[in-house]
Structures are given as structure tokens and as C-alpha cells.
Design an enzyme around this catalytic site. Structure first.
Site, PDB file in Angstrom:
ATOM      1  N   ASP A 120       2.445   7.795   2.193  1.00 24.90           N
ATOM      2  CA  ASP A 120       1.432   8.840   2.023  1.00 24.90           C
ATOM      3  C   ASP A 120       0.687   9.091   3.316  1.00 24.90           C
ATOM      4  O   ASP A 120       0.219  10.188   3.570  1.00 24.90           O
ATOM      5  CB  ASP A 120       0.464   8.467   0.899  1.00 24.90           C
ATOM      6  CG  ASP A 120       1.182   8.630  -0.428  1.00 24.90           C
ATOM      7  OD1 ASP A 120       1.886   7.691  -0.832  1.00 24.90           O
ATOM      8  OD2 ASP A 120       1.091   9.725  -1.003  1.00 24.90           O
TER       9      ASP A 120
HETATM   10  C1  LIG Z   1       8.070  11.474  -0.522  1.00 23.43           C
HETATM   11  S1  LIG Z   1       6.789  10.937  -1.496  1.00 23.43           S
HETATM   12  C2  LIG Z   1       6.000   9.617  -0.608  1.00 23.43           C
HETATM   13  C3  LIG Z   1       4.790   9.093  -1.308  1.00 23.43           C
HETATM   14  O1  LIG Z   1       3.922  10.157  -1.585  1.00 23.43           O
HETATM   15  C4  LIG Z   1       5.155   8.321  -2.580  1.00 23.43           C
HETATM   16  O2  LIG Z   1       5.832   7.154  -2.221  1.00 23.43           O
HETATM   17  C5  LIG Z   1       3.908   7.990  -3.350  1.00 23.43           C
HETATM   18  O3  LIG Z   1       3.251   7.002  -3.098  1.00 23.43           O
HETATM   19  C6  LIG Z   1       3.475   8.992  -4.351  1.00 23.43           C
HETATM   20  O4  LIG Z   1       2.275   8.665  -4.986  1.00 23.43           O
HETATM   21  P1  LIG Z   1       1.720   9.642  -6.121  1.00 23.43           P
HETATM   22  O5  LIG Z   1       0.435   8.990  -6.551  1.00 23.43           O
HETATM   23  O6  LIG Z   1       2.749   9.687  -7.187  1.00 23.43           O
HETATM   24  O7  LIG Z   1       1.471  10.974  -5.455  1.00 23.43           O
END
Ligand SMILES: CSC[C@@H](O)[C@@H](O)C(=O)COP(=O)(O)O
Length: 352
Positions: free
Chosen positions: A246
Site C-alpha cells: 500500500d
Molecule cells: C495490488 S493491491 C496491494 C495492496 O493494496 C493489498 O495488498 C492490500 O493490502 C489491500 O488492502 P485493502 O484493505 O483490501 O485495500
């Protein structure tokens, strides 16, 4: 055919409601910035790249309807709306970097006297639309580089077994995926033996979404609960862990879905290479280290309930951070669209 999480045509945007998957396939209309903020905040769309793309496309859809002929007002409104969209979820940096780039574009289009209001609108919307194709191209490059790096670390031509966490596939991006893109690339080489995906409590992005994508793509795979990871590495030979990100800080510390950190620790203990697959739009060179990353905390209800069903004892206190930070020292390499980099070599990436 790969899953379509974002349906866009000029003036119209729909997203696949990821809260209903895998049991129901329903698209939700996003008619402007307010809808964009809501679908991101409620996690009907999620995953760092998809959050950025849907947020910006929600602005494109709103602008398409707007007949404003004053460039200064357009610029001002665009800046306010982008800053609002960034506030929907704080940890993923992709939407913040996209907003900064678009605000710069709006500033220069507004200042340029040769640009008409119609041209301003056209060029601004086209820039947003370009994000869709760029993200898919970047993911395919990530897939190729990641596949090459993993195959290079293996001895001989033995089977490749990958562990992944959360969801990083077509649903989390414009298409193909990041960590799941690496898995797709490995599958194309016919070297992939098996993928293990974690459930990813508390919101079950692994059980609901990654498992759904793996089954859809006919990739041999097994779902495990999060607490099986150490036992898995101890009893079955895992070739590599590949996860998404993220926000990656300048020193390589990486924020990703809660639970990533403990997987990285156990990978280190078992000598399993641990890769982060992320486009440059997830790298935040303005933060020197991961302790500066703001970690989103989600409502207790996402922990105490599965869907409508309560599973936790009423009255218990909850702590529900959505992400954790994996220190760079536990990361073998960061797979980007420009190649694979050691976490302490991110400053060498040529971002052009
Ligand atoms: C290509 S998506 C990478 C990250 O955003 C993913 O691993 C993640 O942690 C998503 O978290 P989320 O809370 O579902 O948005």
C-alpha cells in the site's frame, strides 16, 4: 477472461462490489466524487491501485457533466475534490500521488492562456483515462520481472510454490494484478506447481477475493487460515512469498495488509525469499522510513462480525489496524515495472 472490476466509458463508471464477492456479482454505479469517496471508504473497491484509479475516474465522470467555462474555478474545484478523495482511506499512497500529479496538471492547464476551458477538460479527463491502460502495462511488466527473479533463485527446474496474502489481482488493480500478476506470469511458464493464499482476516480478502481469482484462472491453489503460515513453511517447500504494497517508504519499509509482517518474519526464519510486488505509484520517496506511514484503523464491526453474523463476544475491546509495516531488512526484493530492486536501492529507480 480476467475479471473486470472497473467498467468505464467516457461519462460512466461502475465498479464490481467486492463486499458481495464471491457469492454475488453486482456492479455499483459511481456517478461522481461523492460516490467515489463512499465506495472506497466502504471498501466496495479496494487495493491500492484500484482505489487511486476509481477515485480519479469518479472525478472524470463528474467533470464530463460539468459545463463550467471558468478555468480558475475548475482548477480550484478539482484540487478540493482530489484532496477529499485522498481522505477516503489514508494508508495507500497511490491515490495521493495521482492527486498531486493531477493538481499539477490542472495548475498548468489553468495558467496556460492558449488552453480553452473545453481543452482543459478534455486533456484532464484523458490523463485520468490513461491510468487504466498504464496500470495494466505496469502490472504485466511486474509479472515478467517477478517471474524471472523467482525462477533465477531456484535450483534446477523444480516446482514453484508461492504463498501470497490479501488480494493483489485484477480486483485490486485495473487488471492482471501485482503479486497475483507475478503468479499469473509463473503460471504462463508452466513452472507453477501451487499457490497458497491466506484467508486474510479480518476482512477475508484472501478467502473471498484471491481464492475467487485463483479458481477463475484455474491456477492450482489452496486456501489456508492466517495462522497456518509457519506450519506451511515448516512442512512444505515454499519457493517464495509474494505480496503487494500500500505504501513503500524510501528505505524499503513496506506497509501492506495486516499480517504481512508476521509472514515476513516466518519467511526469514525458514529461509524463504520474501518479495513485495508494487508499481512505482506505491512508492513514497517523501517518507524516509515506515514508521512515518499512517496506518488506517477500521471499525470494530469488521472484526467482530463475518457479514451479518457476530462471532466475537459482545463487550470485548477490539484493535483493528488494517495494515502493518514490514521492515526492509526482511524483504528480499521489491518487484516494480522497472525491475527488481533491493529495498535499500529504491533511489536508483529511474522513474521516467
Ligand atoms: C495490488 S493491491 C496491494 C495492496 O493494496 C493489498 O495488498 C492490500 O493490502 C489491500 O488492502 P485493502 O484493505 O483490501 O485495500
Amino acid at each position: 477472461m480476467s475479471l473486470e472490476s472497473i467498467k468505464y466509458a467516457r461519462g460512466s463508471l461502475e465498479i464490481l462490489d467486492q463486499l458481495l464477492l464471491p457469492l454475488q456479482t453486482r456492479y455499483v454505479k459511481v456517478q461522481g466524487v461523492e460516490d467515489g469517496w463512499k465506495v472506497i471508504n466502504k471498501m466496495q473497491v479496494r487495493g491500492a491501485p484500484a482505489i487511486a484509479i476509481v477515485g480519479c475516474l469518479s472525478l472524470a465522470v463528474e467533470l464530463e457533466r460539468d459545463n463550467n467555462s471558468d478555468k480558475k474555478i475548475m482548477r480550484q474545484e478539482i484540487e478540493g475534490k482530489l484532496n477529499y478523495l485522498v481522505s477516503a482511506r489514508p494508508t495507500a499512497v497511490n491515490i495521493k500521488l495521482a492527486a498531486d500529479e493531477l493538481i499539477n496538471l490542472a495548475n498548468s492547464l489553468s495558467a496556460d492562456e492558449t488552453v480553452t476551458p473545453e481543452e482543459f477538460k478534455e486533456r484532464f479527463i484523458s490523463r485520468i483515462e490513461g491510468m487504466l491502460t498504464k496500470d495494466i502495462e505496469d502490472n504485466k511488466a511486474i509479472g515478467r520481472y517477478g517471474c524471472e527473479a523467482i525462477l533465477k533463485t531456484l535450483e534446477g527446474d523444480g516446482p514453484v510454490r508461492i504463498l501470497t496474502h490479501c488480494n493483489t489481482g485484477s480486483l485490486a488493480t485495473a487488471g492482471y494484478g501485482t503479486a497475483l500478476g507475478v503468479i499469473r506470469s509463473l503460471q504462463e511458464t508452466k513452472r507453477l506447481d501451487h499457490v497458497y493464499c491466506t484467508e486474510t482476516r479480518p476482512y477475508n480478502q484472501g478467502a473471498r477475493l484471491t481464492a475467487y481469482e485463483l479458481v477463475h484462472e484455474k491456477i492450482p491453489s489452496t486456501l489456508i487460515v492466517d495462522s497456518v503460515v509457519s506450519a506451511l513453511m515448516n512442512t512444505r517447500r515454499i519457493s517464495a512469498v509474494v505480496v503487494g504494497a500500500d505504501r513503500v517508504a524510501a528505505n524499503g519499509d513496506t506497509a501492506n495488509k495486516i499480517g504481512t509482517y508476521q509472514i515476513a518474519i516466518t519467511a526469514k526464519h525458514h529461509g524463504v525469499p520474501f518479495y513485495v510486488a508494487a508499481p512505482l505509484t506505491s512508492i513514497d520517496m517523501s517518507l524516509t522510513s515506515g514508521d512515518r506511514i499512517k496506518i488506517e484503523e477500521r471499525p470494530d464491526r469488521e472484526m467482530t462480525h463475518v457479514g451479518e453474523h457476530r462471532i466475537a463476544a459482545p463487550g470485548i475491546n477490539c484493535w483493528n489496524p488494517s495494515f502493518d509495516v514490514t521492515p526492509a531488512a526482511l524483504i528480499t526484493g521489491i518487484i516494480t515495472e522497472k525491475g527488481v530492486f533491493a529495498p535499500d536501492k529504491l533511489s536508483e529507480i529511474d522513474s521516467k
